[in-house]
Design a protein around this motif. Sequence first.
Motif, PDB file in Angstrom:
ATOM      1  N   LEU A  61       0.791  -0.841  -0.018  1.00  0.00           N
ATOM      2  CA  LEU A  61       0.027  -0.001   0.141  1.00  0.00           C
ATOM      3  C   LEU A  61       0.773   1.177   0.287  1.00  0.00           C
ATOM      4  N   PRO A  62       2.162   1.233   0.755  1.00  0.00           N
ATOM      5  CA  PRO A  62       2.995   2.369   1.005  1.00  0.00           C
ATOM      6  C   PRO A  62       3.628   2.885  -0.467  1.00  0.00           C
ATOM      7  N   ALA A  63       4.095   1.848  -0.754  1.00  0.00           N
ATOM      8  CA  ALA A  63       4.916   1.552  -2.033  1.00  0.00           C
ATOM      9  C   ALA A  63       4.029   1.727  -2.890  1.00  0.00           C
ATOM     10  N   MET A  64       2.745   1.804  -3.571  1.00  0.00           N
ATOM     11  CA  MET A  64       2.029   2.458  -4.489  1.00  0.00           C
ATOM     12  C   MET A  64       2.043   3.516  -4.247  1.00  0.00           C
ATOM     13  N   VAL A  65       1.298   4.204  -3.655  1.00  0.00           N
ATOM     14  CA  VAL A  65       1.746   5.736  -3.090  1.00  0.00           C
ATOM     15  C   VAL A  65       2.481   6.608  -3.135  1.00  0.00           C
ATOM     16  N   LEU A  66       3.898   5.582  -2.793  1.00  0.00           N
ATOM     17  CA  LEU A  66       5.329   6.163  -3.333  1.00  0.00           C
ATOM     18  C   LEU A  66       5.206   6.526  -4.887  1.00  0.00           C
ATOM     19  N   SER A  67       5.102   5.099  -5.879  1.00  0.00           N
ATOM     20  CA  SER A  67       5.381   4.914  -7.073  1.00  0.00           C
ATOM     21  C   SER A  67       4.285   6.477  -7.491  1.00  0.00           C
ATOM     22  N   ASP A  68       3.254   6.553  -7.002  1.00  0.00           N
ATOM     23  CA  ASP A  68       2.677   7.340  -7.219  1.00  0.00           C
ATOM     24  C   ASP A  68       3.241   9.018  -7.581  1.00  0.00           C
ATOM     25  N   LEU A  69       4.176   9.298  -6.370  1.00  0.00           N
ATOM     26  CA  LEU A  69       4.635  10.360  -6.218  1.00  0.00           C
ATOM     27  C   LEU A  69       5.752  10.508  -7.214  1.00  0.00           C
ATOM     28  N   GLU A  70       6.528   9.061  -7.299  1.00  0.00           N
ATOM     29  CA  GLU A  70       7.313   8.857  -8.724  1.00  0.00           C
ATOM     30  C   GLU A  70       6.902   9.512  -9.896  1.00  0.00           C
ATOM     31  N   ARG A  71       5.930   8.665  -9.965  1.00  0.00           N
ATOM     32  CA  ARG A  71       5.439   9.141 -11.760  1.00  0.00           C
ATOM     33  C   ARG A  71       5.056  10.687 -11.812  1.00  0.00           C
ATOM     34  N   ARG A  72       4.833  11.058 -10.407  1.00  0.00           N
ATOM     35  CA  ARG A  72       4.558  12.351 -10.922  1.00  0.00           C
ATOM     36  C   ARG A  72       5.641  13.167 -10.881  1.00  0.00           C
ATOM     37  N   THR A  73       6.022  13.266 -11.013  1.00  0.00           N
ATOM     38  CA  THR A  73       7.727  13.793 -10.289  1.00  0.00           C
ATOM     39  C   THR A  73       8.630  14.022 -10.959  1.00  0.00           C
ATOM     40  N   ASN A  74       8.262  12.341 -11.388  1.00  0.00           N
ATOM     41  CA  ASN A  74      10.071  12.156 -12.294  1.00  0.00           C
ATOM     42  C   ASN A  74      11.548  12.050 -11.464  1.00  0.00           C
ATOM     43  N   ARG A  75      10.481  11.825 -10.342  1.00  0.00           N
ATOM     44  CA  ARG A  75      11.797  12.092  -9.583  1.00  0.00           C
ATOM     45  C   ARG A  75      12.374  10.597  -8.995  1.00  0.00           C
ATOM     46  N   PRO A  76      12.916   9.926  -8.391  1.00  0.00           N
ATOM     47  CA  PRO A  76      13.398   8.781  -7.288  1.00  0.00           C
ATOM     48  C   PRO A  76      12.492   9.964  -5.450  1.00  0.00           C
ATOM     49  N   ILE A  77      12.555   9.036  -4.905  1.00  0.00           N
ATOM     50  CA  ILE A  77      11.981   9.238  -3.899  1.00  0.00           C
ATOM     51  C   ILE A  77      12.758  10.030  -3.018  1.00  0.00           C
ATOM     52  N   ILE A  78      14.501   9.919  -2.755  1.00  0.00           N
ATOM     53  CA  ILE A  78      15.410  10.399  -1.837  1.00  0.00           C
ATOM     54  C   ILE A  78      15.286  11.505  -2.648  1.00  0.00           C
ATOM     55  N   ASP A  79      14.908  12.091  -4.214  1.00  0.00           N
ATOM     56  CA  ASP A  79      15.200  13.688  -3.830  1.00  0.00           C
ATOM     57  C   ASP A  79      13.651  14.547  -3.483  1.00  0.00           C
ATOM     58  N   LEU A  80      12.837  13.556  -2.866  1.00  0.00           N
ATOM     59  CA  LEU A  80      11.789  14.176  -2.438  1.00  0.00           C
ATOM     60  C   LEU A  80      11.881  14.600  -1.037  1.00  0.00           C
ATOM     61  N   PHE A  81      11.989  14.117  -0.435  1.00  0.00           N
ATOM     62  CA  PHE A  81      12.472  13.866   1.245  1.00  0.00           C
ATOM     63  C   PHE A  81      14.147  13.967   2.387  1.00  0.00           C
ATOM     64  N   ASP A  82      13.667  14.667   3.405  1.00  0.00           N
ATOM     65  CA  ASP A  82      15.177  15.057   3.646  1.00  0.00           C
ATOM     66  C   ASP A  82      15.590  13.651   5.148  1.00  0.00           C
ATOM     67  N   LEU A  83      14.431  13.487   5.481  1.00  0.00           N
ATOM     68  CA  LEU A  83      14.319  12.086   6.508  1.00  0.00           C
ATOM     69  C   LEU A  83      13.214  11.232   5.962  1.00  0.00           C
ATOM     70  N   ILE A  84      13.809   9.971   6.392  1.00  0.00           N
ATOM     71  CA  ILE A  84      13.362   8.820   5.863  1.00  0.00           C
ATOM     72  C   ILE A  84      12.621   8.318   6.837  1.00  0.00           C
ATOM     73  N   VAL A  85      11.883   7.253   7.204  1.00  0.00           N
ATOM     74  CA  VAL A  85      11.889   6.768   9.069  1.00  0.00           C
ATOM     75  C   VAL A  85      10.780   5.574   8.604  1.00  0.00           C
ATOM     76  N   GLY A  86      11.264   4.039   8.530  1.00  0.00           N
ATOM     77  CA  GLY A  86      10.624   3.278   8.110  1.00  0.00           C
ATOM     78  C   GLY A  86      10.758   1.825   9.214  1.00  0.00           C
ATOM     79  N   THR A  87       9.409   1.843   9.594  1.00  0.00           N
ATOM     80  CA  THR A  87       9.363   0.265  10.369  1.00  0.00           C
ATOM     81  C   THR A  87       8.993  -1.112   9.338  1.00  0.00           C
ATOM     82  N   SER A  88       9.901  -2.002   9.766  1.00  0.00           N
ATOM     83  CA  SER A  88       9.359  -3.180   9.592  1.00  0.00           C
ATOM     84  C   SER A  88       9.242  -3.210   8.018  1.00  0.00           C
ATOM     85  N   THR A  89       8.032  -3.806   7.534  1.00  0.00           N
ATOM     86  CA  THR A  89       8.522  -3.755   6.453  1.00  0.00           C
ATOM     87  C   THR A  89       8.629  -2.024   5.572  1.00  0.00           C
ATOM     88  N   GLY A  90       8.101  -1.213   6.230  1.00  0.00           N
ATOM     89  CA  GLY A  90       8.021   0.228   5.756  1.00  0.00           C
ATOM     90  C   GLY A  90      10.038   0.161   6.056  1.00  0.00           C
TER      91      GLY A  90
END
Length: 405
Positions: A61-90
């Motif tokens: 589910l979150p992977a699909m949200v992030l894929s949507d953001l990558e499609r919209r921006t044509n940028r990798p997620i690393i360009d869109l956030f300064d800090l990423i925190v993920g638990t377990s599968t996140g």
Amino acid sequence: MAVAPFSIAKRVLFGRRPGQDGPAATAPVSHAGEHDGTPQPTARRPLRILAIDGGGIRGILPAMVLSDLERRTNRPIIDLFDLIVGTSTGGLVALALSCPDAEGKPRHTARDIIRLYEVEGKRVFSRSVWHKIRSVGALAEGKYPSAGIEGVLQDYFGECRLKDALADVVVPAYEIERRIPFFFKTANAKVKSYYDYPMKKVIRAATAAPTYFEPMQVQIDGPNDYYALVDGALFAYNPGMCAYVEALNRFPDYNSVIMVSLGTGKLTRRLPYDEVKDWGAARWAQPAFALMCDGICDVVDHQLQQLLPDSHDGARQYYRFQARLDVGNDDMDDASNTNIRVLKLLAEDMLQANRAVLRSLADRLMISAPERPEAPPPNTAVDAPPPAMTPQMAKQMAAAAGETE
């Protein structure tokens, strides 16, 4: 409701007094990029934070949200956030998106992560008949052997280490012998070798959900000492508050944030009183873990709503994307084709319902993205009106929901 400035929140959480520099009683920690040449965040723009919940196979589910953001921006997620925190599968998603290839670019896109759940889920959540007998229904040992998940992590992460990460990532786990929360941090790994671990071991430890997988030993200071780690979901299933406090501590010069929190599905399945009132320890083990995680998730969401209301100029500070699991199976280990299909349909429905929000969010995230002359412009075609629901599509979704009930 009056908006509490970011600086006031710092004083509340860290006991700062006006005029003090930095959080009280907190050792200075290097900012992301300070040692690897990447651009530094500045106080003139919001700090962009991404928090990704735990949830096993529902990480699609979150992977699909992030894929949507990558499609919209044509940028990798690393360009869109300064800090990423993920638990377990996140945490798996966070490190997979920041793991570099041979050219120093992200090895995986969010679309690749969707494919991971679709293809490799069965490999992670699989067990032989002998293991089922030996584990006595997960009573005698973990429900699943570790070979499956360790093989997948080897394929997707190879020999990448925390210090190699292209983004500032934090992954929580829990140390069961020292009885302390434990945080893997790429920023620490870049400056101190003893904070650096192989990504595959970090994720193996951070996804060791009790009753599902055995704990992970991570060697430290030679062969005679180690950390004994299990899933960080025990205390940070929704890592949003951990991410917020990390930001307050690490980035004291910011006055505002954009917090994006991605859920793995809101549990809605009832546990009828007449059915559960006679349960003992064996029957409660896995449902209790799910209930605990769901409660943590809701509490953190409420706390962040209170801490991060819209700013005085109407700018939104907190975004929470969460789908209700009204259909399909909410078990974290159901990697069947049918359940994957249902989860994807739920995610697509959530994305369509939030098209305007996602468009605005993508625009705001791009304002602070690093300049990349070779990058294509944002993709405005993503916001084309969705096709009408055809009778065949409705029939497929109803059939998928019925098969998983």
